[in-house]
Write an enzyme that holds these catalytic residues in place. Structure first.
Site, PDB file in Angstrom:
ATOM      1  N   GLU A 124       0.820  -1.222   0.000  1.00 47.87           N
ATOM      2  CA  GLU A 124       0.000   0.000   0.000  1.00 47.87           C
ATOM      3  C   GLU A 124       0.853   1.271   0.000  1.00 47.87           C
ATOM      4  O   GLU A 124       0.325   2.370  -0.155  1.00 47.87           O
ATOM      5  CB  GLU A 124      -0.952  -0.020   1.204  1.00 47.87           C
ATOM      6  CG  GLU A 124      -2.000  -1.142   1.153  1.00 47.87           C
ATOM      7  CD  GLU A 124      -1.437  -2.529   1.446  1.00 47.87           C
ATOM      8  OE1 GLU A 124      -0.338  -2.627   2.033  1.00 47.87           O
ATOM      9  OE2 GLU A 124      -2.088  -3.528   1.072  1.00 47.87           O
ATOM     10  N   PHE A 200      -3.570 -14.040   0.373  1.00 50.32           N
ATOM     11  CA  PHE A 200      -2.826 -13.332  -0.676  1.00 50.32           C
ATOM     12  C   PHE A 200      -1.333 -13.496  -0.456  1.00 50.32           C
ATOM     13  O   PHE A 200      -0.577 -13.685  -1.404  1.00 50.32           O
ATOM     14  CB  PHE A 200      -3.231 -11.848  -0.710  1.00 50.32           C
ATOM     15  CG  PHE A 200      -4.341 -11.601  -1.677  1.00 50.32           C
ATOM     16  CD1 PHE A 200      -5.529 -12.300  -1.572  1.00 50.32           C
ATOM     17  CD2 PHE A 200      -4.198 -10.702  -2.716  1.00 50.32           C
ATOM     18  CE1 PHE A 200      -6.556 -12.105  -2.475  1.00 50.32           C
ATOM     19  CE2 PHE A 200      -5.216 -10.496  -3.627  1.00 50.32           C
ATOM     20  CZ  PHE A 200      -6.400 -11.193  -3.512  1.00 50.32           C
ATOM     21  N   GLU A 205       2.303 -13.892  -3.033  1.00 50.44           N
ATOM     22  CA  GLU A 205       3.524 -13.177  -2.657  1.00 50.44           C
ATOM     23  C   GLU A 205       4.682 -14.158  -2.411  1.00 50.44           C
ATOM     24  O   GLU A 205       5.670 -14.132  -3.138  1.00 50.44           O
ATOM     25  CB  GLU A 205       3.233 -12.260  -1.454  1.00 50.44           C
ATOM     26  CG  GLU A 205       2.247 -11.183  -1.879  1.00 50.44           C
ATOM     27  CD  GLU A 205       1.835 -10.165  -0.842  1.00 50.44           C
ATOM     28  OE1 GLU A 205       1.548  -9.011  -1.215  1.00 50.44           O
ATOM     29  OE2 GLU A 205       1.732 -10.518   0.349  1.00 50.44           O
TER      30      GLU A 205
HETATM   31  P1  AVW Z   1      -5.771 -10.908   4.869  1.00 52.54           P
HETATM   32  P2  AVW Z   1      -3.805 -11.550   2.870  1.00 52.54           P
HETATM   33  N1  AVW Z   1     -12.798 -11.114  -0.386  1.00 52.54           N
HETATM   34  O1  AVW Z   1      -5.636 -10.071   6.095  1.00 52.54           O
HETATM   35  O2  AVW Z   1      -2.500 -12.285   3.028  1.00 52.54           O
HETATM   36  C1  AVW Z   1     -12.739  -9.815  -0.058  1.00 52.54           C
HETATM   37  O3  AVW Z   1      -6.424 -12.238   5.003  1.00 52.54           O
HETATM   38  O4  AVW Z   1      -4.884 -12.273   2.137  1.00 52.54           O
HETATM   39  O5  AVW Z   1      -4.261 -11.078   4.299  1.00 52.54           O
HETATM   40  N2  AVW Z   1     -11.658  -9.216   0.419  1.00 52.54           N
HETATM   41  C2  AVW Z   1     -10.561  -9.978   0.574  1.00 52.54           C
HETATM   42  C3  AVW Z   1     -10.515 -11.335   0.271  1.00 52.54           C
HETATM   43  C4  AVW Z   1     -11.700 -11.907  -0.239  1.00 52.54           C
HETATM   44  N3  AVW Z   1     -11.764 -13.214  -0.575  1.00 52.54           N
HETATM   45  N4  AVW Z   1      -9.265 -11.812   0.540  1.00 52.54           N
HETATM   46  C5  AVW Z   1      -8.570 -10.776   1.011  1.00 52.54           C
HETATM   47  N5  AVW Z   1      -9.368  -9.679   1.022  1.00 52.54           N
HETATM   48  C6  AVW Z   1      -8.950  -8.361   1.417  1.00 52.54           C
HETATM   49  C7  AVW Z   1      -1.325  -7.846  -0.032  1.00 52.54           C
HETATM   50  C8  AVW Z   1      -9.611  -7.924   2.697  1.00 52.54           C
HETATM   51  O6  AVW Z   1      -9.872  -6.533   2.572  1.00 52.54           O
HETATM   52  C9  AVW Z   1      -0.362  -7.334   1.027  1.00 52.54           C
HETATM   53  F1  AVW Z   1       0.845  -7.098   0.446  1.00 52.54           F
HETATM   54  C10 AVW Z   1      -8.559  -8.141   3.740  1.00 52.54           C
HETATM   55  O7  AVW Z   1      -8.622  -7.182   4.760  1.00 52.54           O
HETATM   56  C11 AVW Z   1      -0.280  -8.390   2.085  1.00 52.54           C
HETATM   57  O8  AVW Z   1       1.022  -8.967   2.191  1.00 52.54           O
HETATM   58  C12 AVW Z   1      -7.299  -7.984   2.954  1.00 52.54           C
HETATM   59  O9  AVW Z   1      -7.589  -8.417   1.632  1.00 52.54           O
HETATM   60  C13 AVW Z   1      -1.287  -9.429   1.691  1.00 52.54           C
HETATM   61  O10 AVW Z   1      -1.649  -9.158   0.328  1.00 52.54           O
HETATM   62  C14 AVW Z   1      -6.178  -8.752   3.520  1.00 52.54           C
HETATM   63  O11 AVW Z   1      -6.534 -10.092   3.746  1.00 52.54           O
HETATM   64  C15 AVW Z   1      -2.553  -9.300   2.552  1.00 52.54           C
HETATM   65  O12 AVW Z   1      -3.513 -10.173   2.095  1.00 52.54           O
END
Ligand code: AVW
Length: 316
Positions: A124, A200, A205
């Site tokens: 971000e 994610f 990643e």
């Molecule tokens: P998270 P992540 N539908 O805290 O590793 C709607 O679980 O996934 O961490 N919103 C979603 C969904 C879904 N299926 N999956 C995730 N989100 C949104 C990018 C939701 O807003 C950064 F670099 C949640 O609060 C981190 O290393 C947010 O994604 C990594 O990916 C985080 O889900 C964090 O994703």
């Protein structure tokens, strides 16, 4: 004969719950998205992140054109990650070595800690993530090409426009990492493990870190104040993460509650049992800490200094 009211009430409750589950209140594309995107872009390049990351050569208007073309005039579920290729290529930046910070389940905390890229760089904090953070966007085949009434939930399409975007953004971000990378995870969640292969982080990643460019993956496992620890660095999903990291050729380390992060949590809860700092006594030679309280899982906190970068002590 019994009253039909309870049946009606049950049916109504069921109908309402189904409506809510189906996401009928989903917002559509954020109003004024173009102005927000272009305004953020100028703010990013000229003010807020001016010196943080290398500037990119593309204009803000061109970035908007590439971004919006990735999904507009398309059915929302027809957008794939590849549709964003040209935008990601144009907007990607080099990340300073040892500064990449990933996260799962600790969105607010990690950004407080990263301090707008000053301490660590999160997705971000990059231009790609900064421009889209918090925006809703999806396409439609008819004019004006974006649906401002309703965008589908992520689970309604194999790959919804927003999900495809963030998946591609995560891959791009991870591919740009070098040296030591850090991931902050939640060790107090009861609903889901700290590390999930389908998060994610786990899906878009970790698998895209470059072998020979990234050296090691360091975990900061954070626990909520005065809450049970569902997992520690030594058990649960952290063992799986260690295997996944090592099998990819990186070294692995994990710290339970680095003190710097504990202190950050304590900013909002200074009176919490775990936040009671030692009483300082000024001595002739300087400051000496003394401790008189017994805690069940917290080691003595001698200094309130915010540790930075490497060598962070932990609350193990
Ligand atoms: P998270 P992540 N539908 O805290 O590793 C709607 O679980 O996934 O961490 N919103 C979603 C969904 C879904 N299926 N999956 C995730 N989100 C949104 C990018 C939701 O807003 C950064 F670099 C949640 O609060 C981190 O290393 C947010 O994604 C990594 O990916 C985080 O889900 C964090 O994703």
């Amino acid at each position: 004969m019994s009253s039909p009211l309870p049946i009606l009430f049950t049916a109504l409750s069921y109908y309402l719950s189904v409506q809510t589950t189906l996401g009928d209140n989903n917002p559509g594309t954020t109003p004024n998205i173009q102005n927000i995107f272009i305004g953020r872009c100028y703010d990013y390049e000229l003010v807020k992140y001016k010196t943080l990351l290398p500037p990119i050569t593309e204009t803000c208007e061109n970035l908007w054109t590439k971004f919006s073309a990735s999904f507009s005039y398309m059915a929302p579920c027809d957008v794939t990650m590849n549709h964003y290729d040209s935008y990601m290529l144009a907007a990607s930046q080099k990340i300073p070595v040892n500064k990449t910070m990933f996260w799962s389940g600790v969105k607010e905390l990690v950004h407080e800690y990263a301090a707008n890229g000053q301490r660590y760089v999160t997705l971000e904090d990059t231009l790609i993530g900064y421009l889209a953070e918090g925006l809703v966007f999806c396409g439609q085949e008819s004019a004006p090409g974006m649906n401002y009434s309703r965008c589908p939930s992520w689970w309604e399409c194999p790959f919804e426009a927003g999900e495809a975007f963030w998946a591609h953004a995560s891959q791009t971000f991870a591919s740009a990492a070098s040296g030591q990378v850090t991931v902050m995870l939640d060790g107090s969640s009861t609903g889901k493990p700290a590390y999930r292969q389908d998060s994610f982080f786990g899906k878009y990643e970790l698998p895209y870190l470059k072998k020979g460019v990234v050296t090691n993956v360091r975990v900061f496992l954070v626990h909520a104040l005065d809450a049970p620890m569902s997992e520690t660095c030594l058990n649960g999903s952290l063992k799986l993460l260690e295997e996944d990291v090592v099998s990819r050729g990186f070294s692995f380390s994990c710290l339970d509650d680095p003190l710097a992060i504990l202190h950050l949590l304590c900013v909002d809860e200074p009176a919490d049992r775990e936040c009671k700092l030692a009483t300082d006594h000024v001595t002739s030679g300087g400051r000496l800490a003394s401790h008189s309280f017994a805690l069940t899982r917290q080691p003595l906190i001698i200094s309130a200094k915010l540790d930075r970068f490497d060598g962070l002590p932990s609350r193990g």
